[in-house]
Design a protein around this motif. Sequence first.
Motif, PDB file in Angstrom:
ATOM      1  N   UNK A 121       0.830  -1.201   0.000  1.00 24.97           N
ATOM      2  CA  UNK A 121       0.000   0.000   0.000  1.00 24.97           C
ATOM      3  C   UNK A 121       0.870   1.259   0.000  1.00 24.97           C
ATOM      4  N   UNK A 122       1.857   1.311   0.889  1.00 24.62           N
ATOM      5  CA  UNK A 122       2.694   2.503   1.004  1.00 24.62           C
ATOM      6  C   UNK A 122       3.722   2.633  -0.107  1.00 24.62           C
ATOM      7  N   UNK A 123       4.052   1.538  -0.751  1.00 28.21           N
ATOM      8  CA  UNK A 123       5.077   1.601  -1.792  1.00 28.21           C
ATOM      9  C   UNK A 123       4.465   1.676  -3.183  1.00 28.21           C
ATOM     10  N   UNK A 124       3.156   1.732  -3.264  1.00 29.57           N
ATOM     11  CA  UNK A 124       2.510   1.814  -4.572  1.00 29.57           C
ATOM     12  C   UNK A 124       2.625   0.526  -5.364  1.00 29.57           C
ATOM     13  N   UNK A 125       2.662  -0.617  -4.670  1.00 32.85           N
ATOM     14  CA  UNK A 125       2.732  -1.938  -5.312  1.00 32.85           C
ATOM     15  C   UNK A 125       3.939  -2.068  -6.244  1.00 32.85           C
ATOM     16  N   UNK A 126       5.079  -1.465  -5.892  1.00 38.66           N
ATOM     17  CA  UNK A 126       6.211  -1.564  -6.806  1.00 38.66           C
ATOM     18  C   UNK A 126       6.903  -2.918  -6.704  1.00 38.66           C
ATOM     19  N   UNK A 127       7.555  -3.282  -7.784  1.00 36.56           N
ATOM     20  CA  UNK A 127       8.190  -4.589  -7.908  1.00 36.56           C
ATOM     21  C   UNK A 127       9.211  -4.835  -6.812  1.00 36.56           C
ATOM     22  N   UNK A 128      10.003  -3.840  -6.497  1.00 35.32           N
ATOM     23  CA  UNK A 128      11.043  -4.025  -5.477  1.00 35.32           C
ATOM     24  C   UNK A 128      10.431  -4.368  -4.122  1.00 35.32           C
ATOM     25  N   UNK A 129       9.389  -3.658  -3.729  1.00 34.88           N
ATOM     26  CA  UNK A 129       8.743  -3.914  -2.439  1.00 34.88           C
ATOM     27  C   UNK A 129       8.140  -5.317  -2.402  1.00 34.88           C
ATOM     28  N   UNK A 130       7.532  -5.731  -3.498  1.00 31.00           N
ATOM     29  CA  UNK A 130       6.943  -7.068  -3.560  1.00 31.00           C
ATOM     30  C   UNK A 130       8.041  -8.127  -3.461  1.00 31.00           C
ATOM     31  N   UNK A 131       9.142  -7.938  -4.178  1.00 28.30           N
ATOM     32  CA  UNK A 131      10.251  -8.894  -4.119  1.00 28.30           C
ATOM     33  C   UNK A 131      10.877  -8.930  -2.727  1.00 28.30           C
ATOM     34  N   UNK A 132      11.005  -7.776  -2.080  1.00 26.38           N
ATOM     35  CA  UNK A 132      11.540  -7.748  -0.714  1.00 26.38           C
ATOM     36  C   UNK A 132      10.648  -8.544   0.227  1.00 26.38           C
ATOM     37  N   UNK A 133       9.349  -8.398   0.083  1.00 21.81           N
ATOM     38  CA  UNK A 133       8.409  -9.142   0.918  1.00 21.81           C
ATOM     39  C   UNK A 133       8.509 -10.643   0.654  1.00 21.81           C
ATOM     40  N   UNK A 134       8.644 -11.009  -0.599  1.00 18.50           N
ATOM     41  CA  UNK A 134       8.786 -12.419  -0.941  1.00 18.50           C
ATOM     42  C   UNK A 134      10.083 -12.989  -0.371  1.00 18.50           C
ATOM     43  N   UNK A 135      11.138 -12.201  -0.406  1.00 14.80           N
ATOM     44  CA  UNK A 135      12.413 -12.647   0.155  1.00 14.80           C
ATOM     45  C   UNK A 135      12.273 -12.897   1.657  1.00 14.80           C
ATOM     46  N   UNK A 136      11.571 -12.032   2.351  1.00 14.94           N
ATOM     47  CA  UNK A 136      11.332 -12.238   3.783  1.00 14.94           C
ATOM     48  C   UNK A 136      10.539 -13.522   4.022  1.00 14.94           C
ATOM     49  N   UNK A 137       9.575 -13.781   3.179  1.00 20.07           N
ATOM     50  CA  UNK A 137       8.807 -15.013   3.290  1.00 20.07           C
ATOM     51  C   UNK A 137       9.678 -16.244   3.073  1.00 20.07           C
ATOM     52  N   UNK A 138      10.591 -16.168   2.110  1.00 17.32           N
ATOM     53  CA  UNK A 138      11.506 -17.282   1.861  1.00 17.32           C
ATOM     54  C   UNK A 138      12.450 -17.477   3.040  1.00 17.32           C
TER      55      UNK A 138
END
Length: 150
Positions: free
Chosen positions: A87-104
Amino acid sequence: MNLERQAETLNDLILINNDRVQGYQKAIDELQPEDAELRSVFQERVNQSSQFRNELVPEVSRTGEVVAEGTMVSGKIYRAWMEVKAFFSGNNRRAILESCELGEDAALRAYEEALNCENLTQEQRLKVIRHRAEIQISRDHIRSMRDALG
């Protein structure tokens, strides 16, 4: 061998794989139409986690214990954090990838804990080792995609 402890360990891995499915599905939902490459990568992770879960379910059933359903509490927290960050990052690719990395990273920790369990059979341990290695490859790939964005 303590079958209850064995089932608990394997059920934790089932739950973390359920978390991965939901986390990557959430990531897919956050993507823009032009993110076809990421959509494909994330769908592969959904499929991978489903496969891992399907390999672990019979192992829990063999112990005579109930197979876990749902997700881990930490997974729900992870998905909620991902929603806020997107929401705060405007759904940008980097933020999504960072979140996925945390999940991994969370999945890798769960697999490390499982490998420290002395109640797994040799066959189960080999599955856990293989799953962990594949998740490590996934995490490294996600990280390299994130790093490529600058």
